[in-house]
Design an enzyme around this catalytic site. Structure first.
Site, short mmCIF file in Angstrom:
data_model
loop_
_atom_site.label_atom_id
_atom_site.label_comp_id
_atom_site.label_asym_id
_atom_site.label_seq_id
_atom_site.Cartn_x
_atom_site.Cartn_y
_atom_site.Cartn_z
N ASP A 93 0.85 -1.20 0.00
CA ASP A 93 0.00 0.00 0.00
C ASP A 93 0.88 1.25 0.00
O ASP A 93 2.01 1.21 0.50
CB ASP A 93 -0.86 0.06 1.27
CG ASP A 93 -1.84 -1.11 1.36
OD1 ASP A 93 -2.15 -1.70 0.32
OD2 ASP A 93 -2.26 -1.41 2.50
N1 URA Z 1 -1.06 -5.83 4.09
C1 URA Z 1 -1.56 -4.59 4.07
O1 URA Z 1 -2.58 -4.30 4.67
N2 URA Z 1 -0.92 -3.67 3.34
C2 URA Z 1 0.22 -3.90 2.67
O2 URA Z 1 0.78 -3.00 2.03
C3 URA Z 1 0.72 -5.21 2.70
C4 URA Z 1 0.06 -6.15 3.43
#
Ligand code: URA
Length: 234
Positions: free
Chosen positions: A102
């Site tokens: 993310d």
């Molecule tokens: N889980 C999440 O919530 N975000 C990420 O970026 C990776 C794993």
């Protein structure tokens, strides 16, 4: 050979990414735009991506990046936001990220131009464990920690068994180490939210045996031959 396989074998993209490039009209065959995903590449066809003729001889390269918060995991962003590619300043090969973090997650991201390897690692049937440090609100009961481990409903989907342990409490919050073998969208955030402890900060610290280690934020390094060998085998 099918067009997406040809592009992937040239080391330019995973097959899925190749299909996207094709749909977007970025692929030409013998000078004409080809948007036919199932096109069968003939021996004497000249295939180009973004105007550049591709061959299968590009040297394969593999990098580990410590992605800072605020960078998007994509090759280019239509809204002009900073992408992880902006950080790979002296890499000339056409690499792309394997999997996704993310925008507000930091940590380990692998980038390569080895389409076959990228496909292999990102494929849902692969059980490569990914390790995260999650700073979450409040303090977890044993029951809540166990729910993270055994599986938690994240909106119609129950997560597979995971590993979870408390690293330490920080003021009113808790630093958790969580390891998951799947990669649903926002999975760690959704898991923590589902047990009542939303994530404040999230960092990926390992992908299988590949460790983030002491790579500084925004820094990257080449994977070692041993690490590449490991990824090919896992
Ligand atoms: N889980 C999440 O919530 N975000 C990420 O970026 C990776 C794993």
């Amino acid at each position: 050979m099918r067009l997406n396989k040809y592009i992937a074998q040239a080391g330019l993209a995973s097959r899925r990414e190749a299909d996207r490039l094709t749909s977007e009209g970025k692929v030409t065959v013998n000078g004409a735009v080809c948007t036919e995903l199932g096109y069968d590449v003939k021996d004497d066809d000249v295939v180009a991506v973004d105007g550049r003729v591709i061959t299968s001889s590009e040297k394969l390269v593999y990098y580990a990046l410590n992605k800072p918060v605020g960078f998007i995991t994509t090759v280019s962003d239509e809204q002009g936001r900073p992408t992880v590619m902006d950080l790979m300043t002296d890499v000339t090969a056409r690499i792309y990220p394997v999997g996704r973090l993310d925008g507000n997650t930091s940590g380990l991201l692998i980038l390569t131009n080895d389409g076959k390897l990228a496909y292999h690692i990102a494929h849902p049937s692969q059980k490569v464990w990914k390790r995260y440090l999650a700073l979450v609100t409040g303090q977890l009961s044993m029951a809540e920690l166990n729910r993270l481990k055994t599986g938690v409903d994240i909106g119609g989907y129950t997560t597979k068994p995971a590993r979870a342990e408390v690293v330490k409490t920080i003021g009113r919050n808790t630093l958790l180490q969580i390891e998951i073998s799947e990669g649903k969208n926002h999975q760690v955030r959704n898991m923590c939210k589902a047990v009542g402890h939303p994530v404040l900060e999230l960092q990926r610290t390992a992908i299988g045996q590949i460790q983030l280690g002491h790579l500084h934020e925004g820094g990257y390094r080449k994977l070692t031959p041993k690490e590449i060998e490991y990824l090919k085998k896992c």
